[in-house]
Design a protein around this motif. Sequence first.
Motif, mmCIF file in Angstrom:
data_model
loop_
_atom_site.group_PDB
_atom_site.id
_atom_site.type_symbol
_atom_site.label_atom_id
_atom_site.label_comp_id
_atom_site.label_asym_id
_atom_site.label_seq_id
_atom_site.Cartn_x
_atom_site.Cartn_y
_atom_site.Cartn_z
ATOM 1 N N SER A 3 -36.322 -47.238 -108.576
ATOM 2 C CA SER A 3 -37.119 -46.902 -107.395
ATOM 3 C C SER A 3 -38.359 -47.782 -107.331
ATOM 4 C CB SER A 3 -37.536 -45.434 -107.437
ATOM 5 O OG SER A 3 -36.411 -44.618 -107.641
ATOM 6 N N PHE B 90 -41.503 -43.845 -97.589
ATOM 7 C CA PHE B 90 -40.663 -42.664 -97.833
ATOM 8 C C PHE B 90 -39.692 -42.378 -96.685
ATOM 9 C CE2 PHE B 90 -40.080 -38.013 -97.286
ATOM 10 C CZ PHE B 90 -39.229 -37.822 -98.361
ATOM 11 N N ASP B 91 -40.211 -42.004 -95.517
ATOM 12 C CA ASP B 91 -39.320 -41.426 -94.493
ATOM 13 C C ASP B 91 -38.259 -42.404 -93.998
ATOM 14 O OD1 ASP B 91 -41.317 -42.890 -93.312
ATOM 15 O OD2 ASP B 91 -41.657 -41.508 -91.649
ATOM 16 N N PHE C 292 -35.534 -42.792 -96.589
ATOM 17 C CA PHE C 292 -34.958 -41.468 -96.874
ATOM 18 C C PHE C 292 -33.919 -41.105 -95.818
ATOM 19 C CE2 PHE C 292 -35.000 -36.769 -97.076
ATOM 20 C CZ PHE C 292 -34.704 -36.626 -98.419
ATOM 21 N N GLY D 249 -31.148 -40.440 -98.307
ATOM 22 C CA GLY D 249 -31.713 -40.037 -99.600
ATOM 23 C C GLY D 249 -31.522 -41.056 -100.713
ATOM 24 N N GLY D 250 -31.376 -42.340 -100.358
ATOM 25 C CA GLY D 250 -31.324 -43.387 -101.380
ATOM 26 C C GLY D 250 -29.938 -43.936 -101.669
ATOM 27 N N SER E 144 -33.577 -45.932 -103.027
ATOM 28 C CA SER E 144 -34.588 -44.989 -103.515
ATOM 29 C C SER E 144 -35.938 -45.681 -103.668
ATOM 30 C CB SER E 144 -34.130 -44.429 -104.863
ATOM 31 O OG SER E 144 -35.100 -43.570 -105.395
ATOM 32 N N MET F 3 -39.877 -41.327 -102.737
ATOM 33 C CA MET F 3 -38.642 -40.570 -102.548
ATOM 34 C C MET F 3 -38.257 -39.878 -103.862
ATOM 35 S SD MET F 3 -34.902 -41.834 -101.260
ATOM 36 C CE MET F 3 -35.495 -43.005 -100.073
ATOM 37 N N TYR G 261 -40.531 -36.998 -104.383
ATOM 38 C CA TYR G 261 -40.119 -35.859 -103.551
ATOM 39 C C TYR G 261 -38.912 -35.140 -104.165
ATOM 40 C CZ TYR G 261 -37.551 -33.438 -99.909
ATOM 41 O OH TYR G 261 -36.835 -32.502 -99.219
ATOM 42 N N LYS G 262 -37.932 -35.936 -104.582
ATOM 43 C CA LYS G 262 -36.728 -35.319 -105.152
ATOM 44 C C LYS G 262 -37.082 -34.483 -106.373
ATOM 45 C CE LYS G 262 -32.922 -38.338 -103.815
ATOM 46 N NZ LYS G 262 -31.942 -39.304 -104.317
#
Lengths: 455, 300
Positions: free
Chosen positions: B76, B236-237, B240, B245-246, B253, B257, B260-261
């Motif tokens: 990431s 992020f958004d 995502f 979600g990556g 990722s 993110m 957040y996960k």
Amino acid sequence: MLNPFDRDSFPIGKAPIAMLILFMISSILLLISNKKKDNSLEFWIFANTHYDEYQARLPLFNQLYPDVNVELINFGGTMHDKLLTALLSNFGAPDIVEVEITSIGRFLKGAIEEIGFMDLRPLLENEGWMHDLIPNRFTPWSYNGRIYGIPHDLHPVVLLYRDDIFKTAGFDLTKINTWDEFINVGKEVTRDTDGDGNIDQFAIVLDNKTESDYFNFLLQRGGGFFDENGNVVIDSDIAIDTLEFYSSLFNEHKIATPVYGTWHGHPSNFAAMQDGKILSILAPDWYVGILKSQVPQMAGKWKAIPMPSWEEGGRRTTTRGGTMIGITKQCENPDLAWKLIEFTYFNKEGLANRFETTMIIPPIKSALDLPIFHEPDEYLGGQRIGKLFIDLVPDIPPRYQNPYWSEASDLLNNTIFEVVTENKSSRTALIDLAATVRIIISKDQMRWSIKEKNP
Amino acid sequence: MSNYHTLTKKFWNQQQKIAPYLFIAPFYILFIVFMGYPLLSSLIMSFYEMRGFQSRIYVGFSNFIDLFNDPIFWKSAWNTTYFAIGTLTLQLPIALILALILNSKHVKGKNFLRLAFFTPVLVAGVFVAIIFNLIYDQRSGIINNEFVFLGNEIGWLNDTKYVMPAVILTGVWQWAGFNMIYFIAGLQGIRQDLYEAAAVDGANWWQAFIHVTLPSLRPVIAFVVVVSMIGSFQLFDLPFILTNGGEPADAGSTIVMYLYKNGFQFMRLGYAATIGWVLFILIAIISIAQLKLLGIFREE
């Protein structure tokens, strides 16, 4: 004369005083609205279809309980995050909440007494519902012998197929019983239709980036990521063999195409289904519901058979997706909350209405003979799809829940991709995955046991 | 009388000292409640891990040690750095070129074009991601169907190699026009006589750009670079939603993110707090280094 609204006499001007007044009014309103009335219930929902259903039937509930004020709030996909925050801060959680099957795990972490949901087993037993619910459907919502949610659904899975195209090609899919037979037919229909040298018609669409379809196969064979006792079993022979088979559908038999877009319900995937690029798909009841509502123009093209089995006479279905309803520990009136749960989850008229709009079969044994579930469906060329789903109910496999599901499934997604598209060996990939997840779990357990010894 | 006089004088002196603090009190009170306290408690949290919803366990530096041994965190972190490099080498030069073009006397319809390039930033990131998800689709997306000369269908969101480039290109589409506005403002602040003097000295267009435009733009460039880098590391958004979600295999990722996960999906709040603080330190180091490199701390 001093006039507060006059720019000259009030030193800061009109705008700030207007803002001040608005601020005071909204603060007072907030204070008043936050005072909870005794007979009110707050109910959080994440699915639009559920929200529409409950909202429409709320007046009927209010006829039975005129003095109860039910507030339905649909937060969409972010609801689970909001619920987590509310439970962590011990403030602001709803009385009743629906939770999605892949999201419940995180709420079951840690000590039992700290879990934010009430154990519903006593209520279910006292009110006599225990025997009327399909027992396997409690497994996703139970942990350590406690039941934290009432199942909303069963979600049996069938194989939807393009009846028109298979028929033209000379195949009758209703005669297919096993995956081997399906592969043989699949090889015949997977082909290049426009002669440009690229295959553009595939027998089946499967997801190669997430665990979704692999898990369909794995559950069908009685496997899983975790067993009933919370042990990691993703490196079992069944899991390894199933992943090898799954990968072979793409790489060896070449009858499967990766899902178009991000998932089976993506507009690109619907387009490919409509254009005849995809000839079959593993479909739970809810998926048939979204097909009907979102791609009505495909009516008459699709039919369903039970999922082909691994061996003659084997299990012909699996289960995908799910929702529960639970009562949080912040609820001050659990008896009233239970009344609303009974109304939304057990009322037969409501369940018939739910099937009509979403195709979802309820997990209530006594409701399965409602006439609506047995009627022909025009979308599926007059097939009695509800009856097909209900016939598969006794075969629906259990899906055991675990607090570590989120971490585990996130890593499993990567494993599926590595095996299917990067040719990693199923055995090594799953053994590595199981080891990683076991380390995560044992590390937590070690920390917690030290804490318990020296509180 | 004189007693009264000294008293009021004292009062005025006192209130003159206190008044400024009272005027800025609303900010400090809000800052302490909504920023200071959460920051402090997240720092404390990074040395703990949750044990359920109410209790937590002190784990010392073990969250930090785990983080440095976590391959997904490194993946990431690399993806995020890749995006930042992409922003620096692709998005900002494009923004500067757009600014130069749309600041030129010879271009017609400048106001319309400026507005047109600026509008993408007005669209919420989530919508941008959903639209680009359709555009990048390997088999039915516009890019692979219209730009056939690119050769074989590119798996923009299906091939680990192309996922971050796809995110970077989307970032260019959304943010280049926004940064263009800063550069235009900077260009308009450059004194014309500098160009006239350069012309008298016989400088051509390129020499004027290198020796007049760029040095004069230095504060604006420094601001845009630093702000873009901070934004890039907080990405992020967009990925995502764009990469669901990556996916695939965490190729999309980013650090936030993953934070957040861990915090919301895995309920590992201590670990998430640790990621947050490591990210903070990373951004601080990079920002200070950039400001130094761009000479912002230098005395003029």
